[in-house]
Scaffold this active site. Structure first.
Site, PDB file in Angstrom:
ATOM      1  N   HIS A  38      76.901  79.274  25.700  1.00 10.55           N
ATOM      2  CA  HIS A  38      76.659  79.965  24.443  1.00 10.55           C
ATOM      3  C   HIS A  38      77.213  79.232  23.228  1.00 10.55           C
ATOM      4  O   HIS A  38      77.176  79.752  22.110  1.00 10.55           O
ATOM      5  CB  HIS A  38      77.270  81.374  24.519  1.00 10.55           C
ATOM      6  CG  HIS A  38      76.539  82.400  23.737  1.00 10.55           C
ATOM      7  ND1 HIS A  38      77.104  83.080  22.676  1.00 10.55           N
ATOM      8  CD2 HIS A  38      75.260  82.848  23.844  1.00 10.55           C
ATOM      9  CE1 HIS A  38      76.218  83.930  22.187  1.00 10.55           C
ATOM     10  NE2 HIS A  38      75.098  83.803  22.859  1.00 10.55           N
ATOM     11  N   LYS A  53      77.589  76.747  19.997  1.00  6.41           N
ATOM     12  CA  LYS A  53      76.703  76.274  18.937  1.00  6.41           C
ATOM     13  C   LYS A  53      77.517  75.319  18.061  1.00  6.41           C
ATOM     14  O   LYS A  53      78.124  75.746  17.084  1.00  6.41           O
ATOM     15  CB  LYS A  53      76.162  77.416  18.071  1.00  6.41           C
ATOM     16  CG  LYS A  53      75.323  78.443  18.814  1.00  6.41           C
ATOM     17  CD  LYS A  53      76.093  79.726  18.964  1.00  6.41           C
ATOM     18  CE  LYS A  53      75.237  80.794  19.629  1.00  6.41           C
ATOM     19  NZ  LYS A  53      76.039  82.013  19.921  1.00  6.41           N
ATOM     20  N   ASP A  58      79.386  61.281  14.995  1.00  9.66           N
ATOM     21  CA  ASP A  58      80.192  60.052  14.936  1.00  9.66           C
ATOM     22  C   ASP A  58      81.648  60.278  15.309  1.00  9.66           C
ATOM     23  O   ASP A  58      82.520  59.495  14.923  1.00  9.66           O
ATOM     24  CB  ASP A  58      80.126  59.433  13.533  1.00  9.66           C
ATOM     25  CG  ASP A  58      78.729  58.966  13.168  1.00  9.66           C
ATOM     26  OD1 ASP A  58      77.987  58.563  14.076  1.00  9.66           O
ATOM     27  OD2 ASP A  58      78.382  59.017  11.972  1.00  9.66           O
TER      28      ASP A  58
END
Length: 209
Positions: free
Chosen positions: A144, A146, A151
């Protein structure tokens, strides 16, 4: 009378001090912490110029700035690596940005949820077809997360899934920061899951109790 050599030395010292102050100013300016927050839903705006620099898009959408455009500019600023960990991914403009980075030579890796990677509108198949490395969860619980690490210097995280509904309809938020503690933590979590979801360790036929 002050010898000419003395004046030359004073002049060199003044130049050295000036350069040192300029260098310190540039260092402090460069090290200013990045803290940016984006809120959604965002107005529907054209992002074509971000994906096709130099192109003048004639579409009827607004060409003003938006939270989605600012997010895409951050993503497209990646130079070496993009590590994306997202529950569901069905936003075509964001998929085009990721594919563009891949074509530029940026190493893109994606971790997603196994139940939602094949949902209607999912962009995961297009990413895989383009040669982008994708791994997915193996456990029964949802993957779940996000977040995305750029870099290994910048992290973008928040409540928002990479879907058009989240961008245009839902109340969502994203935090963008280059805080080194946060970047290391998210980068470490990505690497941990990347190894955990290695296909070589899949249990296709787990033994029954």
């Amino acid at each position: 009378m002050v010898p000419a050599v003395h004046w030359k030395l004073c002049g060199l010292a003044a130049i050295a001090v000036t350069l040192s102050l300029e260098g310190l100013f540039l260092f402090l300016r460069r090290r200013r912490p990045l803290r940016e927050v984006l809120f959604f839903p965002a107005p529907v705006t054209c992002t074509e110029q971000l994906l096709s620099p130099g192109m003048r898009c004639p579409c009827p959408l607004s060409h003003t700035d938006s939270a989605l455009a600012r997010l895409m500019r951050r993503l497209l600023g990646a130079r070496r690596t993009l590590e994306l960990c997202v529950f569901t991914f069905s936003c075509p403009p964001l998929a085009r940005a990721v594919l563009l980075l891949h074509r530029r030579g940026v190493r893109v890796r994606v971790i997603t949820d196994s139940d939602y990677m094949a949902a209607a509108g999912s962009q995961i198949g297009a990413l895989r077809q383009a040669g982008i490395e994708v791994r997915h969860s193996q456990a029964s619980g949802f993957m779940h997360h996000k977040f995305v690490v750029l870099d290994k210097e910048l992290v973008i995280t928040g409540s928002m899934n990479w879907t058009m509904q989240a961008i245009q309809t839902n109340r969502e938020n994203l935090l963008i920061t280059d805080d080194s503690v946060c970047v290391r933590a998210y980068s470490g979590e990505f690497e941990h899951l990347w190894e955990e979801y290695d296909p070589a360790t899949y249990e296709f036929f787990p033994e029954k109790d």
